[in-house]
Scaffold this motif. Structure first.
Motif, PDB file in Angstrom:
ATOM      1  N   MET A 156     -23.243 -31.499 -59.857  1.00 23.10           N
ATOM      2  CA  MET A 156     -23.810 -30.541 -58.910  1.00 23.10           C
ATOM      3  C   MET A 156     -25.336 -30.602 -58.937  1.00 23.10           C
ATOM      4  O   MET A 156     -25.944 -30.463 -59.997  1.00 23.10           O
ATOM      5  CB  MET A 156     -23.375 -29.127 -59.307  1.00 23.10           C
ATOM      6  N   TYR A 168     -20.644 -27.680 -69.484  1.00 28.01           N
ATOM      7  CA  TYR A 168     -19.321 -27.239 -69.018  1.00 28.01           C
ATOM      8  C   TYR A 168     -19.149 -27.232 -67.499  1.00 28.01           C
ATOM      9  O   TYR A 168     -18.033 -27.129 -67.010  1.00 28.01           O
ATOM     10  CB  TYR A 168     -19.025 -25.829 -69.547  1.00 28.01           C
ATOM     11  N   ALA A 169     -20.238 -27.300 -66.760  1.00 27.68           N
ATOM     12  CA  ALA A 169     -20.136 -27.087 -65.310  1.00 27.68           C
ATOM     13  C   ALA A 169     -19.555 -28.295 -64.580  1.00 27.68           C
ATOM     14  O   ALA A 169     -19.604 -29.415 -65.074  1.00 27.68           O
ATOM     15  CB  ALA A 169     -21.507 -26.738 -64.747  1.00 27.68           C
ATOM     16  N   GLY A 170     -19.014 -28.051 -63.397  1.00 27.63           N
ATOM     17  CA  GLY A 170     -18.622 -29.125 -62.501  1.00 27.63           C
ATOM     18  C   GLY A 170     -17.148 -29.491 -62.507  1.00 27.63           C
ATOM     19  O   GLY A 170     -16.764 -30.475 -61.884  1.00 27.63           O
ATOM     20  N   GLU A 171     -16.324 -28.694 -63.160  1.00 27.47           N
ATOM     21  CA  GLU A 171     -14.914 -29.095 -63.293  1.00 27.47           C
ATOM     22  C   GLU A 171     -14.092 -28.723 -62.045  1.00 27.47           C
ATOM     23  O   GLU A 171     -13.064 -28.048 -62.122  1.00 27.47           O
ATOM     24  CB  GLU A 171     -14.313 -28.485 -64.559  1.00 27.47           C
TER      25      GLU A 171
ATOM     26  N   THR B 252     -14.615 -22.194 -64.078  1.00 27.10           N
ATOM     27  CA  THR B 252     -14.314 -23.617 -64.208  1.00 27.10           C
ATOM     28  C   THR B 252     -15.420 -24.470 -63.591  1.00 27.10           C
ATOM     29  O   THR B 252     -15.823 -25.496 -64.137  1.00 27.10           O
ATOM     30  CB  THR B 252     -12.965 -23.916 -63.518  1.00 27.10           C
ATOM     31  N   LEU B 253     -15.946 -24.013 -62.469  1.00 23.99           N
ATOM     32  CA  LEU B 253     -16.926 -24.814 -61.741  1.00 23.99           C
ATOM     33  C   LEU B 253     -18.352 -24.619 -62.253  1.00 23.99           C
ATOM     34  O   LEU B 253     -19.121 -25.567 -62.338  1.00 23.99           O
ATOM     35  CB  LEU B 253     -16.854 -24.463 -60.244  1.00 23.99           C
ATOM     36  N   VAL B 254     -18.721 -23.392 -62.605  1.00 22.58           N
ATOM     37  CA  VAL B 254     -20.136 -23.099 -62.867  1.00 22.58           C
ATOM     38  C   VAL B 254     -20.402 -22.689 -64.321  1.00 22.58           C
ATOM     39  O   VAL B 254     -21.537 -22.650 -64.758  1.00 22.58           O
ATOM     40  CB  VAL B 254     -20.663 -22.039 -61.876  1.00 22.58           C
ATOM     41  N   ALA B 255     -19.339 -22.379 -65.087  1.00 20.01           N
ATOM     42  CA  ALA B 255     -19.450 -22.172 -66.536  1.00 20.01           C
ATOM     43  C   ALA B 255     -20.379 -21.031 -66.958  1.00 20.01           C
ATOM     44  O   ALA B 255     -21.257 -21.216 -67.798  1.00 20.01           O
ATOM     45  CB  ALA B 255     -19.875 -23.476 -67.215  1.00 20.01           C
ATOM     46  N   THR B 257     -21.523 -17.677 -68.998  1.00 19.12           N
ATOM     47  CA  THR B 257     -21.157 -17.045 -70.269  1.00 19.12           C
ATOM     48  C   THR B 257     -20.923 -15.551 -70.084  1.00 19.12           C
ATOM     49  O   THR B 257     -20.334 -14.904 -70.939  1.00 19.12           O
ATOM     50  CB  THR B 257     -22.257 -17.228 -71.330  1.00 19.12           C
TER      51      THR B 257
END
Lengths: 322, 322
Positions: A156, A168-171, B252-255, B257
């Motif tokens: 992204m 962790y991002a982008g899944e 999932t996309l941006v993670a 906290t």
């Protein structure tokens, strides 16, 4: 700038390592591909790590032997990187909290001394960064790189920067776009992930599940599609529908102006891209419509991104020392 | 820093303007609420714009009369801001490409001269920025502010910055989380948006559609829920299920906290937050689990964010002039 300064770049994949010696202007002075040893859970993927360390050291030696100066090392891996501790978790490599950065530092220090910084990054994010800096996403400030390969993950670009999200991002591939009874269990433990229908691996698996016939990957499914095979058409349709859902959602939430599709599936060219464009266009109402294009750097994207990140780090370190 | 320096901050809503004179340390030296005139499509929401300009000028005069120096003006609006042209599109205000920034500049210049910079921003993003700088998201680098009010939009904090996406990002409320026959048409023209089931307005509307009984907003639906009304329970359940889907996808996309829920619905407190936490926890597998908390700045978040952004701009301008 000295033309003989290079970075060592390695894209460590599950089966191959794509390696390069890359100059500051992006010129690849040397490229090679090495096999990745088979990962063994019993030794925590030690053979893979050893092969990586050996590769980095040998490439550095090659650079030095040819009169180049090694300015930095960039390594990208298919896993989640804990940025604070430099450890990696990567299922395909049997790595669990493996201290990759520390091992790389020790090997590089032994070979080149203390002055060579190391960047460790995620392969898809690195590929997206290469597309952003020198490929299909150049000139954008909000965009996405979405390689459709064995798995699916997004890189992204948001407000001009590559998103990390602490690794962790982008899944997007593990986001739910298949609902109700159609949702299949994903390897990640969730149900209905994009990856269960739209990855190259999923397309081959789903064709075999429908027909009982083994196929040689998504490539053969696409050939069958072209030949009018109705099961291939259904598998392809399911993948496209989920991809359209995913692109619409990403567009609504993150507002990219351009989306570059990469990975093996983009070999299908307009057969893939045109229905995605039409599907997304038909669904958007108030959103800004992104261009949907093919990525341009192909299989080298990860290695080029590793090199770019290594050069960025070398430049930042130099800036700091001034 | 001169203690008599202030910014003028206005959060322009569909029915009210929340206004303040705010010092550099965040202290609100004066606060007031004014009615927003009813928007009329025939004059393109001119009365709303005039009321905004008058409010900004009068607050500036008040500041000056009390011996304060106006350093900047921050205005936040419920609409899409074209950052390049300073125009705003806002359905509730009947604004379509309305040149709000230019009009504000002319009014502020007439009142204070050329030296007072103006920030024009999106109300939800401003609220999220206030939560990030001084509220429930303080200390995070990846987080989200999600107010559940008449509508739903997200303010995204990514890698330490508030995401703009050229004014388009964060439309989680208009992302599809209701599928198949259950999907209702949203005011935005899409089907199955989160906002169609999980906004305060949607909960009241859906309760009335099920029962034929008119209710006084989501507040009454929550009272009925507490009293054991089965239709209220179903409406609430549908909203929670869609919210869990949305939070899982965002995670999932941006993670993030931490996720701070705001808006009217968060008045339900743990009745809302606990099932969201449990629902998200049950669904995540490999993802980093976010804290889910209540926003803390309440109805003042937008105004405080406008003030914070105005102070940021004043500081940046000063930096530039050095």
């Amino acid at each position: 700038m000295d033309p003989c300064e290079v970075v060592v770049a390695v894209d460590l994949g599950g089966t191959r390592m794509k390696c390069g010696l890359v100059a500051a202007d992006g010129a690849v002075l040397h490229r090679e591909t090495r096999p990745t040893p088979r990962a063994d859970a019993r030794d925590g993927g030690r053979a893979v790590l050893d092969a990586l360390l050996e590769t980095v050291v040998e490439l550095g030696q090659k650079a030095t032997a040819e009169g180049h100066r090694v300015r930095a090392v960039g390594v990208v891996v298919p896993g989640v990187i804990d940025a604070e501790h430099g450890t990696v978790g990567a299922e395909n490599l049997e790595w669990v909290g493996t201290p990759v950065l520390a091992e790389l530092q020790a090997a590089v220090r032994a070979a080149h001394g203390d002055h060579v910084p190391i960047v460790l990054a995620h392969d898809v994010r690195a590929g997206g960064y290469a597309e952003f800096r020198q490929g299909a996403l150049a000139g954008t400030t909000n965009s996405m790189f979405l390689p459709l390969g064995t798995g699916i993950a997004a890189a992204m670009i948001v407000d001009g920067s590559l998103v990390s999200g602490d690794g962790y991002a982008g899944e997007l591939g593990h986001s739910k776009f298949i609902h109700g009874d159609a949702a299949e269990l994903c390897a990640c433990g969730q149900w209905g992930c994009l990856e269960t229908v739209a990855s190259a691996a999923a397309m081959a698996r789903r064709y075999t599940a429908r027909t009982g016939r083994t196929v040689d990957g998504a490539r053969e499914v696409m050939q069958l599609l072209a030949a009018g095979d109705p099961d291939a058409a259904q598998v392809w349709h399911d993948a496209l529908a989920a991809l359209v859902d995913a692109l619409v959602l990403y567009t609504t939430l993150v507002a990219p102006t351009r989306i570059a599709i990469g990975g093996g599936l983009v070999g299908a060219g307009e057969t893939l891209l045109q229905p995605l464009r039409e599907g997304v266009h038909a669904r958007l109402t108030f959103q800004r419509e992104p261009e949907i294009v093919a990525a341009v750097l192909g299989e080298e994207a990860g290695m080029l991104g590793a090199a770019q990140m290594a050069w960025d780090r070398a430049g930042a370190d130099e800036e700091e020392q001034r």
